[in-house]
Design a protein around this motif. Structure first.
Motif, short mmCIF file in Angstrom:
data_model
loop_
_atom_site.label_atom_id
_atom_site.label_comp_id
_atom_site.label_asym_id
_atom_site.label_seq_id
_atom_site.Cartn_x
_atom_site.Cartn_y
_atom_site.Cartn_z
N ARG A 256 0.82 -1.21 0.00
CA ARG A 256 0.00 0.00 0.00
C ARG A 256 0.86 1.26 0.00
O ARG A 256 0.61 2.20 -0.77
N MET A 257 1.90 1.28 0.85
CA MET A 257 2.76 2.46 0.93
C MET A 257 3.60 2.63 -0.34
O MET A 257 3.78 3.76 -0.82
N GLY A 258 4.12 1.53 -0.87
CA GLY A 258 5.02 1.62 -2.00
C GLY A 258 4.32 1.75 -3.34
O GLY A 258 4.48 2.75 -4.04
N LEU A 259 3.53 0.75 -3.70
CA LEU A 259 2.93 0.73 -5.03
C LEU A 259 1.73 1.65 -5.16
O LEU A 259 1.50 2.22 -6.24
N LEU A 260 0.93 1.80 -4.12
CA LEU A 260 -0.28 2.61 -4.22
C LEU A 260 -0.04 4.08 -3.86
O LEU A 260 -0.56 4.98 -4.52
N ASN A 261 0.76 4.33 -2.80
CA ASN A 261 0.97 5.70 -2.35
C ASN A 261 2.28 6.31 -2.85
O ASN A 261 2.50 7.51 -2.68
#
Length: 309
Positions: free
Chosen positions: A267-272
């Protein structure tokens, strides 16, 4: 009397000549080497991003432990660690005996044809993707048409939506993992059982040993080393609670209850787009795993004389 002429032995071929002679084999090995270099070795080098501020344009800026401090100051990260440890511990301790018991049960079947059929059927779920497995379990646990709820309502109990209840979703993860991996994980134990010398069985029968004594005095001791090795490796993966599985079973109702480190990194890397923070979280998980593997290995070596290597 003529002397016999000795022929000097051929010198040992150099490593380069051996590689040239086996070049076809090395070419066949190239895809596997490329895979591990690209997805396992290169990511280790790129873990340095956890200590830098990522820049799309220009050089990355070294910031030390800034992202680790930010990570541990994030309120949700504590819950993420707790979820990861709880789900992994449930899988490890509840599922660890199942492949052993399954292998022992298969070994007791006298009909080899039936045993092979059971083995093949038990291996099949391992080759299914979690997308397919999640679809099967969604149908199996459906509140209206699922087999489990139909059985519950038949006996007068209330139907439950197991996939949206926080009290049951972790047990669904454990059960689906058991269905997928129990048969496949039993292979190593079956191989160890097959490797037992038949003379041990014959000597035990001559001494009057029954099936129970043969299992407890011959079979189980031969499974000890594989059990210790797999347990140590499982300890090292305790921070991996199953990203693919949880991504396919998660929903808004239970997301906070099964949010793990891998989903946090995703979530932190690819999405945000917070690549440095995601790398710091993944590096933290990897370091903990290495420490646990080494600690368990040396503890096992000291107590039993046997470790993972």
């Amino acid at each position: 009397m003529s002397r016999m002429r000795t022929v000097p032995a051929d010198p040992k071929p150099s490593k380069l000549k051996q590689i040239r002679a086996d070049k076809i084999l090395y070419l066949m090995l190239l895809p596997a080497i490329a895979f591990y270099a690209l997805f396992h070795i290169w990511p280790i080098y790129e873990m340095k991003l956890a200590f830098y501020d990522y820049r799309i344009i220009g050089d990355d800026v070294f910031v030390g432990f800034k992202h680790f401090k930010e990570l541990f100051n994030t309120p949700i990260f504590t819950q993420v660690i707790v979820n990861t440890l709880v789900i992994s511990a449930m899988k490890m301790f509840l599922l660890f005996p199942l492949p052993i018991l399954f292998a022992l049960a298969l070994n007791e079947f006298m009909n080899s044809g039936f045993r092979k059929t059971v083995q093949v059927v038990s291996y099949l779920p391992h080759f299914l993707s979690w997308v397919v497995i999640a679809g099967v379990w969604y149908e199996f646990l459906s509140p209206s048409t699922g087999a489990i709820n139909q059985i519950l309502t038949f006996f007068g109990f209330q139907a439950h939506d197991f996939l949206t209840e926080k009290s049951s979703i972790r047990w669904v993860l454990v059960a689906s993992e058991a269905w997928r991996s129990m048969g496949w994980d039993s292979i190593i134990y079956l191989a160890a059982i097959i490797g037992i010398s038949p003379t041990l069985y014959e000597a035990a029968r001559v001494d009057g040993a029954g099936r129970w004594h043969i299992m407890t005095r011959i079979v189980l001791p031969h499974l000890f080393i594989p059990m210790v090795t797999i347990f140590i490796l499982n300890i090292g993966f305790i921070m991996n609670a199953g990203l693919d599985q949880i991504l396919n079973f998660t929903n808004d109702s239970v997301a906070s209850h099964i949010d793990i480190i891998d989903t946090f990194v995703y979530r932190m890397g690819l999405l945000n787009g917070q690549y440095s923070l995601a790398t710091a979280a993944n590096l933290f998980k990897s370091v903990i795993g290495v420490i646990l593997v080494l600690s368990t290995h040396f503890l096992s070596k000291k107590m039993t004389g046997k470790g993972a290597w």
